[in-house]
Motif scaffolding. Structure first.
Motif, mmCIF file in Angstrom:
data_model
loop_
_atom_site.group_PDB
_atom_site.id
_atom_site.type_symbol
_atom_site.label_atom_id
_atom_site.label_comp_id
_atom_site.label_asym_id
_atom_site.label_seq_id
_atom_site.Cartn_x
_atom_site.Cartn_y
_atom_site.Cartn_z
ATOM 1 N N PRO A 225 0.843 -1.197 0.000
ATOM 2 C CA PRO A 225 0.000 0.000 0.000
ATOM 3 C C PRO A 225 0.878 1.246 0.000
ATOM 4 C CG PRO A 225 0.061 -0.995 2.182
ATOM 5 C CD PRO A 225 0.749 -1.946 1.259
ATOM 6 N N GLN A 226 0.509 2.239 -0.789
ATOM 7 C CA GLN A 226 1.378 3.405 -0.956
ATOM 8 C C GLN A 226 0.996 4.580 -0.078
ATOM 9 O OE1 GLN A 226 1.435 4.126 -5.216
ATOM 10 N NE2 GLN A 226 3.339 2.995 -5.367
ATOM 11 N N THR A 227 -0.219 4.679 0.351
ATOM 12 C CA THR A 227 -0.621 5.899 1.051
ATOM 13 C C THR A 227 -1.140 5.641 2.456
ATOM 14 O OG1 THR A 227 -2.826 5.762 0.039
ATOM 15 C CG2 THR A 227 -1.157 7.090 -1.096
ATOM 16 N N THR A 228 -1.277 4.387 2.860
ATOM 17 C CA THR A 228 -1.784 4.117 4.199
ATOM 18 C C THR A 228 -0.938 3.035 4.834
ATOM 19 O OG1 THR A 228 -3.304 2.426 3.392
ATOM 20 C CG2 THR A 228 -4.134 4.681 3.515
ATOM 21 N N GLY A 229 -1.163 2.832 6.130
ATOM 22 C CA GLY A 229 -0.574 1.678 6.779
ATOM 23 C C GLY A 229 0.605 1.968 7.676
ATOM 24 N N VAL B 127 11.006 10.414 4.839
ATOM 25 C CA VAL B 127 9.624 10.069 5.216
ATOM 26 C C VAL B 127 9.025 11.171 6.086
ATOM 27 C CG1 VAL B 127 8.170 8.443 6.487
ATOM 28 C CG2 VAL B 127 10.033 7.579 5.060
ATOM 29 N N ALA B 128 9.791 11.610 7.083
ATOM 30 C CA ALA B 128 9.306 12.648 7.989
ATOM 31 C C ALA B 128 9.070 13.960 7.242
ATOM 32 C CB ALA B 128 10.294 12.854 9.129
ATOM 33 N N LYS B 129 9.992 14.309 6.347
ATOM 34 C CA LYS B 129 9.864 15.574 5.620
ATOM 35 C C LYS B 129 8.695 15.542 4.642
ATOM 36 C CE LYS B 129 12.678 19.231 3.676
ATOM 37 N NZ LYS B 129 14.029 19.698 3.322
ATOM 38 N N LEU B 130 8.307 14.354 4.209
ATOM 39 C CA LEU B 130 7.127 14.215 3.352
ATOM 40 C C LEU B 130 5.831 14.282 4.159
ATOM 41 C CD1 LEU B 130 8.292 11.402 0.889
ATOM 42 C CD2 LEU B 130 7.828 13.795 0.316
ATOM 43 N N GLY B 131 5.956 14.430 5.472
ATOM 44 C CA GLY B 131 4.784 14.559 6.329
ATOM 45 C C GLY B 131 4.159 13.248 6.736
ATOM 46 N N GLY C 83 3.582 7.001 -2.482
ATOM 47 C CA GLY C 83 2.544 7.697 -3.226
ATOM 48 C C GLY C 83 2.620 9.194 -3.109
ATOM 49 N N ARG C 84 3.809 9.725 -2.868
ATOM 50 C CA ARG C 84 4.000 11.169 -2.727
ATOM 51 C C ARG C 84 4.998 11.671 -3.781
ATOM 52 N NH1 ARG C 84 2.183 13.355 2.260
ATOM 53 N NH2 ARG C 84 0.330 12.141 2.820
ATOM 54 N N GLN C 85 4.783 11.264 -5.017
ATOM 55 C CA GLN C 85 5.737 11.603 -6.070
ATOM 56 C C GLN C 85 5.876 13.109 -6.268
ATOM 57 O OE1 GLN C 85 3.365 9.283 -6.231
ATOM 58 N NE2 GLN C 85 3.939 7.543 -7.530
ATOM 59 N N GLY C 86 4.769 13.820 -6.251
ATOM 60 C CA GLY C 86 4.822 15.265 -6.471
ATOM 61 C C GLY C 86 5.619 15.981 -5.406
ATOM 62 N N GLU C 87 5.326 15.674 -4.141
ATOM 63 C CA GLU C 87 6.056 16.310 -3.036
ATOM 64 C C GLU C 87 7.532 15.936 -3.065
ATOM 65 O OE1 GLU C 87 3.291 14.564 -2.869
ATOM 66 O OE2 GLU C 87 1.900 15.302 -1.329
ATOM 67 N N ALA C 88 7.803 14.679 -3.416
ATOM 68 C CA ALA C 88 9.194 14.228 -3.471
ATOM 69 C C ALA C 88 9.954 14.930 -4.595
ATOM 70 C CB ALA C 88 9.251 12.717 -3.655
ATOM 71 N N ARG D 199 13.277 10.673 -4.527
ATOM 72 C CA ARG D 199 12.227 10.259 -5.466
ATOM 73 C C ARG D 199 11.764 8.827 -5.190
ATOM 74 N NH1 ARG D 199 15.896 12.782 -9.442
ATOM 75 N NH2 ARG D 199 15.072 14.852 -9.950
ATOM 76 N N ALA D 200 12.696 7.954 -4.832
ATOM 77 C CA ALA D 200 12.334 6.560 -4.571
ATOM 78 C C ALA D 200 11.425 6.443 -3.357
ATOM 79 C CB ALA D 200 13.591 5.715 -4.376
ATOM 80 N N VAL D 201 11.725 7.199 -2.306
ATOM 81 C CA VAL D 201 10.859 7.175 -1.116
ATOM 82 C C VAL D 201 9.495 7.742 -1.464
ATOM 83 C CG1 VAL D 201 10.529 8.067 1.219
ATOM 84 C CG2 VAL D 201 12.795 7.280 0.500
#
Length: 300
Positions: A24-28, A41-45, A134-139, A127-129
């Motif tokens: 799963p890319q956005t939950t869990g 991960v932390a910086k992506l919120g 599921g946070r490609q834009g923010e990354a 970009r890989a993280v």
């Protein structure tokens, strides 16, 4: 107490049979292994989705309160499985390989994150993280900002009049200090900050004798914070006999930096390079403050 082999078999039966590529890319529940991976991960919120990290995941500080799965190169498949993660993000330097294969066998969704100590490597890591979560834009935005800020720092560093010889020691210990040679994160950082690695006769990290240190003739000693603390502080380090006769000891040039900040090659890389460059090239301090606008952190 259940034996490890029996426990592993039981976990294998209970674990969901999920492909390593269908997580799963956005939950869990996320387990992050690798200090820079956790920072991203932390910086992506998404720090609130982390249920455990490895022992190198020390930034941001709140990560230190999370359960740990041990050192990134000495993971236990059973320990990770017991956390019931929906996704494990792993630096591709993590191991041992047998533990990673066990995790795959248990159906634990894994994503290996490339970890190269280069500016492009940091962008790829971010970009890989982002893709895994599921946070490609923010990354992508984070990646561009990191690359642009590092380019600004590099433009200032290019103005340096000279290139001091820098000796990075991972630790002092009870025997010979462990020095960084070519093709290491320390070597890359020294070069990015406008220095020359004083050790160029080998790759990787190896013990360095007092004679080798003297022959290296470092202008600057660069050490992790914990190594200096363990040795009794800056003055105690500079007084060590293995440094006697070096230009660095004679001039008292010792730079102390947090290990993850210096060697992590994560989103704080531009700041770390700027801080190290200021120490190697004091004449550039104002230009770095004005043009590169580094955010201080980790330099002591």
């Amino acid at each position: 107490m259940m034996k490890p082999v029996i426990l592993l078999a039981a976990l294998l039966l209970l674990a969901p049979q999920v492909s390593a590529q269908t997580f799963p890319q956005t939950t869990g529940r996320i387990v992050s292994v690798g200090g820079a991976v956790t920072e991203i991960v932390a910086k992506l919120g998404l720090g609130d989705r982390l249920v455990a990290v490895d022992s190198t995941s020390l930034h941001p500080p709140e990560m230190r309160a999370l359960p740990q799965v041990g050192y990134m190169r000495a993971l236990s498949a059973e320990g990770v499985a017991a956390l019931h993660p929906d996704l494990v993000l792993l630096s591709d330097n993590a191991g041992p390989p047998a533990a990673i294969e066990q995790m795959r066998g248990l159906g634990i969704p894994l994503k290996l994150i490339p970890d190269r100590p280069t500016p492009d490597g940091v962008a790829d890591k971010i970009r890989a993280v982002g893709a895994a979560l599921g946070r490609q834009g923010e990354a992508e935005t984070m990646s561009r900002e990191t690359t642009d800020r590092l380019a600004a720092v590099s433009r200032v560093v290019e103005k340096a009049a000279g290139r001091p010889r820098v000796l990075f020691l991972m630790g002092l210990g009870g025997g010979a200090p462990v020095a960084a040679g070519r093709n290491t994160a320390a070597d890359a950082m020294i070069r990015l900050a406008g220095g020359i690695n004083a050790i160029d006769g080998y790759d990787g990290y190896k013990p360095a004798s007092g004679e080798a240190i003297l022959d290296a003739a470092p202008d600057v000693l660069l050490l992790p914070t914990e190594a200096v603390d363990a040795a009794g502080g800056r003055d105690a380090v500079l007084a060590l006999p293995q440094f006697a006769g070096t230009p660095a000891a004679s001039s008292g040039r010792l730079v102390v930096m947090d290990t993850l900040y210096l060697l992590g090659f994560g989103p704080r890389l531009p700041d770390a390079v700027a801080d190290l460059a200021r120490s190697l090239h004091p004449e550039l301090a104002q230009d770095l403050a004005n043009d590169a606008a580094p955010r201080p952190g980790g330099l002591l």
